[in-house]
Design a protein around this motif. Structure first.
Motif, PDB file in Angstrom:
ATOM      1  N   VAL A  37      20.200 -18.465  49.481  1.00 45.95           N
ATOM      2  CA  VAL A  37      21.496 -18.995  50.793  1.00 45.95           C
ATOM      3  C   VAL A  37      21.511 -19.056  52.254  1.00 45.95           C
ATOM      4  O   VAL A  37      21.893 -19.824  52.798  1.00 45.95           O
ATOM      5  CB  VAL A  37      22.449 -17.445  50.473  1.00 45.95           C
ATOM      6  CG1 VAL A  37      23.615 -17.616  50.955  1.00 45.95           C
ATOM      7  CG2 VAL A  37      22.299 -17.863  49.188  1.00 45.95           C
ATOM      8  N   PHE A  38      20.210 -18.686  52.613  1.00 49.84           N
ATOM      9  CA  PHE A  38      19.425 -18.229  53.651  1.00 49.84           C
ATOM     10  C   PHE A  38      19.072 -19.839  54.187  1.00 49.84           C
ATOM     11  O   PHE A  38      19.369 -20.600  55.087  1.00 49.84           O
ATOM     12  CB  PHE A  38      18.906 -17.666  54.480  1.00 49.84           C
ATOM     13  CG  PHE A  38      18.020 -18.004  55.951  1.00 49.84           C
ATOM     14  CD1 PHE A  38      19.355 -17.753  56.972  1.00 49.84           C
ATOM     15  CD2 PHE A  38      17.212 -18.071  56.036  1.00 49.84           C
ATOM     16  CE1 PHE A  38      18.500 -17.955  58.379  1.00 49.84           C
ATOM     17  CE2 PHE A  38      16.598 -18.546  57.020  1.00 49.84           C
ATOM     18  CZ  PHE A  38      17.043 -17.731  58.172  1.00 49.84           C
ATOM     19  N   PHE A  39      18.342 -20.604  53.185  1.00 45.78           N
ATOM     20  CA  PHE A  39      17.724 -21.463  53.529  1.00 45.78           C
ATOM     21  C   PHE A  39      18.324 -22.546  53.475  1.00 45.78           C
ATOM     22  O   PHE A  39      18.713 -23.475  54.361  1.00 45.78           O
ATOM     23  CB  PHE A  39      16.784 -21.968  53.010  1.00 45.78           C
ATOM     24  CG  PHE A  39      15.243 -20.961  53.203  1.00 45.78           C
ATOM     25  CD1 PHE A  39      14.525 -21.458  54.442  1.00 45.78           C
ATOM     26  CD2 PHE A  39      14.630 -20.412  51.924  1.00 45.78           C
ATOM     27  CE1 PHE A  39      13.178 -20.755  54.525  1.00 45.78           C
ATOM     28  CE2 PHE A  39      13.536 -19.577  52.485  1.00 45.78           C
ATOM     29  CZ  PHE A  39      13.266 -20.179  54.005  1.00 45.78           C
ATOM     30  N   LEU A  40      19.430 -22.564  52.698  1.00 42.93           N
ATOM     31  CA  LEU A  40      20.462 -23.415  52.161  1.00 42.93           C
ATOM     32  C   LEU A  40      21.679 -23.656  53.628  1.00 42.93           C
ATOM     33  O   LEU A  40      21.986 -25.023  54.365  1.00 42.93           O
ATOM     34  CB  LEU A  40      21.454 -23.255  50.820  1.00 42.93           C
ATOM     35  CG  LEU A  40      23.262 -24.211  50.745  1.00 42.93           C
ATOM     36  CD1 LEU A  40      22.451 -25.444  50.948  1.00 42.93           C
ATOM     37  CD2 LEU A  40      23.648 -23.496  49.920  1.00 42.93           C
ATOM     38  N   ALA A  82      28.630 -18.638  52.339  1.00 44.52           N
ATOM     39  CA  ALA A  82      29.634 -17.477  51.676  1.00 44.52           C
ATOM     40  C   ALA A  82      29.912 -17.506  50.173  1.00 44.52           C
ATOM     41  O   ALA A  82      29.847 -16.482  49.801  1.00 44.52           O
ATOM     42  CB  ALA A  82      30.489 -17.575  53.051  1.00 44.52           C
ATOM     43  N   VAL A  83      30.032 -18.685  50.882  1.00 50.65           N
ATOM     44  CA  VAL A  83      30.584 -19.534  48.762  1.00 50.65           C
ATOM     45  C   VAL A  83      29.267 -19.023  47.648  1.00 50.65           C
ATOM     46  O   VAL A  83      29.780 -18.571  46.564  1.00 50.65           O
ATOM     47  CB  VAL A  83      31.215 -20.804  48.914  1.00 50.65           C
ATOM     48  CG1 VAL A  83      31.475 -21.360  47.352  1.00 50.65           C
ATOM     49  CG2 VAL A  83      32.768 -20.292  49.078  1.00 50.65           C
ATOM     50  N   VAL A  84      28.393 -20.069  47.846  1.00 50.18           N
ATOM     51  CA  VAL A  84      26.682 -19.549  47.337  1.00 50.18           C
ATOM     52  C   VAL A  84      27.179 -17.851  47.242  1.00 50.18           C
ATOM     53  O   VAL A  84      25.914 -17.530  45.985  1.00 50.18           O
ATOM     54  CB  VAL A  84      26.215 -20.319  48.182  1.00 50.18           C
ATOM     55  CG1 VAL A  84      24.874 -20.152  47.127  1.00 50.18           C
ATOM     56  CG2 VAL A  84      26.498 -21.816  47.897  1.00 50.18           C
ATOM     57  N   LEU A  85      26.573 -17.223  48.115  1.00 45.07           N
ATOM     58  CA  LEU A  85      26.385 -15.767  47.969  1.00 45.07           C
ATOM     59  C   LEU A  85      27.532 -15.151  46.906  1.00 45.07           C
ATOM     60  O   LEU A  85      26.736 -13.765  46.605  1.00 45.07           O
ATOM     61  CB  LEU A  85      26.673 -15.345  49.279  1.00 45.07           C
ATOM     62  CG  LEU A  85      26.106 -13.842  49.676  1.00 45.07           C
ATOM     63  CD1 LEU A  85      23.994 -14.394  49.053  1.00 45.07           C
ATOM     64  CD2 LEU A  85      26.044 -13.376  51.091  1.00 45.07           C
ATOM     65  N   MET A  86      28.535 -15.461  46.772  1.00 46.37           N
ATOM     66  CA  MET A  86      29.738 -14.757  45.863  1.00 46.37           C
ATOM     67  C   MET A  86      28.965 -15.352  44.395  1.00 46.37           C
ATOM     68  O   MET A  86      29.831 -14.666  43.690  1.00 46.37           O
ATOM     69  CB  MET A  86      30.852 -14.743  46.570  1.00 46.37           C
ATOM     70  CG  MET A  86      31.438 -14.092  47.971  1.00 46.37           C
ATOM     71  SD  MET A  86      32.990 -14.728  48.431  1.00 46.37           S
ATOM     72  CE  MET A  86      33.085 -16.127  48.774  1.00 46.37           C
ATOM     73  N   GLN A  87      28.277 -16.400  44.677  1.00 41.24           N
ATOM     74  CA  GLN A  87      28.714 -16.853  43.390  1.00 41.24           C
ATOM     75  C   GLN A  87      27.069 -15.896  42.342  1.00 41.24           C
ATOM     76  O   GLN A  87      26.649 -16.138  41.597  1.00 41.24           O
ATOM     77  CB  GLN A  87      27.932 -18.439  43.365  1.00 41.24           C
ATOM     78  CG  GLN A  87      29.638 -18.760  43.669  1.00 41.24           C
ATOM     79  CD  GLN A  87      29.116 -20.146  43.134  1.00 41.24           C
ATOM     80  OE1 GLN A  87      28.313 -21.145  43.653  1.00 41.24           O
ATOM     81  NE2 GLN A  87      30.265 -21.334  43.270  1.00 41.24           N
ATOM     82  N   GLY A  88      26.033 -15.157  43.219  1.00 36.76           N
ATOM     83  CA  GLY A  88      25.204 -14.701  42.897  1.00 36.76           C
ATOM     84  C   GLY A  88      23.694 -14.811  43.247  1.00 36.76           C
ATOM     85  O   GLY A  88      22.454 -14.994  43.181  1.00 36.76           O
ATOM     86  N   MET A 105      30.475 -24.135  61.269  1.00 44.55           N
ATOM     87  CA  MET A 105      31.152 -22.603  60.519  1.00 44.55           C
ATOM     88  C   MET A 105      31.562 -23.624  59.034  1.00 44.55           C
ATOM     89  O   MET A 105      31.791 -22.640  57.870  1.00 44.55           O
ATOM     90  CB  MET A 105      32.871 -23.689  60.853  1.00 44.55           C
ATOM     91  CG  MET A 105      33.371 -22.674  62.364  1.00 44.55           C
ATOM     92  SD  MET A 105      33.525 -21.230  61.938  1.00 44.55           S
ATOM     93  CE  MET A 105      34.918 -21.317  61.302  1.00 44.55           C
ATOM     94  N   ALA A 106      31.758 -25.018  58.728  1.00 42.53           N
ATOM     95  CA  ALA A 106      31.102 -25.551  57.589  1.00 42.53           C
ATOM     96  C   ALA A 106      29.911 -24.767  56.564  1.00 42.53           C
ATOM     97  O   ALA A 106      29.895 -24.160  55.308  1.00 42.53           O
ATOM     98  CB  ALA A 106      30.901 -27.093  57.752  1.00 42.53           C
ATOM     99  N   SER A 107      29.021 -24.772  57.939  1.00 44.59           N
ATOM    100  CA  SER A 107      27.095 -24.195  56.752  1.00 44.59           C
ATOM    101  C   SER A 107      28.179 -22.712  56.435  1.00 44.59           C
ATOM    102  O   SER A 107      27.410 -21.871  55.454  1.00 44.59           O
ATOM    103  CB  SER A 107      26.317 -23.751  58.101  1.00 44.59           C
ATOM    104  OG  SER A 107      25.895 -25.674  57.721  1.00 44.59           O
TER     105      SER A 107
END
Length: 356
Positions: free
Chosen positions: A20-23, A8-14, A1-3
């Motif tokens: 984001v997938f690798f993160l 999602a947060v990082v993706l919304m930051q552009g 869940m945390a991942s």
């Protein structure tokens, strides 16, 4: 869940979806210790694949670290910078006549020509080639499929190839003589000797470095017969060949009995001539040397060749620009703190080019 939440947060930051997938994967792996070995294996496998595409394989990471801090590369010449296929290209007889030799590599294809371009014909030339074929431990023969098979020392095979080009098949020469004793070539002795019997006479065939063999020569053979040796003339001929990048062998012979020799080069001998061989440079070496220079890495060439021969090769590769950059093995051995023992350097007679 945390991942998933953090992704999602990082993706919304552009951030790019791929990053984001690798993160997210990295966070998931870090949360599960059991998955760490698998992740490391995958990462190393990917890195190994990338290095393999550049023709590099590493077994220990410390080797990569050492390579990264390298400032000087000391490289052997024969077989590393060159293809290790010696080819006889020039012959100088004691009377000063020079002959050119065509053909490349370990084959019998080519011919010997004089200064006028005509096929060579000389009593002394025949004696030189015959002697080199007798004092020889190599094997060279043409198979039914047209391919040449060879085995032995590079200089020996070069001589066998020369025999075929001169119309003197090595097997024909060897079948007519009986070998009595031999001293094989070594870097310590710098000469090879074969005692043989032919037509009831005990003869000797010698090949090696000029500075080792010349002191034992009392006469030199010409088409008009034997005459007193002229050391200065022969040394000039040697200089002429080495300055063109040739590796030079001296050929001598005469009458001798192995039981009367107490070690060392036999004497007296009759000089038959000098033969110049060259080992072609690998085509890819030019770019490799240039790239090392551009990366700030100096190149040192180590070889047992004559200093002038080695310098000619080093100059062609861009490793050396002046003869002042050459240092002989005995000179290096005299330097305090030399990285190689004086005894081994004196035995090998190496020439080492130090970058200016």
């Amino acid at each position: 869940m945390a991942s998933a939440f953090l992704a999602a947060v990082v993706l919304m930051q552009g951030e790019p979806p791929r990053e984001v997938f690798f993160l997210a994967i990295a966070l998931a792996v870090s949360a599960i210790p059991e998955g760490l070995p698998v992740a490391l294996t995958v990462a190393l496998a990917i890195a190994t694949g990338r290095m393999a595409e550049r023709h590099v394989i590493v077994r220990q990471l410390s080797a990569v670290e050492s390579l990264g801090s390298c400032t000087v590369i000391a490289s052997d010449k024969t077989g590393t910078l060159t293809v290790n296929q010696q080819t006889a290209k020039a012959i100088i007889l004691p009377d000063g006549r020079e002959f050119g030799i065509s053909g490349e590599g370990y084959t019998g294809t080519g011919r010997i020509t004089g200064a006028d371009g005509e096929d060579a014909a000389s009593r002394t030339l025949h004696a030189l080639i015959k002697t080199g074929l007798i004092c020889n431990e190599g094997e060279l023969s043409e198979r039914e499929n047209g391919k040449w098979q060879f085995h032995g020392d590079a200089m020996d095979i070069a001589f066998l190839s020369l025999g075929y080009k001169a119309g003197i098949p090595p097997d024909d020469i060897r079948s007519k003589v009986t070998i009595l004793a031999e001293i094989p070539f070594s870097s310590e002795n710098r000469f090879a000797t074969t005692w043989y019997q032919e037509d009831g006479e005990r003869m000797i065939a010698v090949k090696g470095a000029l500075e080792v063999i010349l002191p034992g020569c009392r006469t030199m053979l010409t088409d008009e017969g034997s005459r007193e040796i002229e050391p200065a003339l022969i040394e000039d001929q040697m200089e002429h060949l080495t300055s063109r990048g040739y590796r030079v062998l001296t050929i001598a012979g005469g009458r001798s009995d192995p039981e009367k020799v107490k070690g060392g080069p036999p004497s007296p001998l009759e000089l038959y001539g000098l033969i110049g061989c060259i080992d072609p440079i690998r085509p890819e070496v030019y770019d490799a040397v240039r790239e090392c220079r551009e990366a700030g890495v100096d190149i040192v060439m180590i070889t047992g060749d004559h200093p002038k021969t080695a310098y000619a090769i080093a100059r062609e590769l861009g490793i050396a620009t002046s003869e002042n950059e050459v240092i002989r093995g005995d000179e290096l051995a005299a330097i305090p703190g030399s990285w190689k023992s004086p005894a081994s350097l004196k035995r090998s007679g190496e020439c080492i080019y130090l970058p200016g």
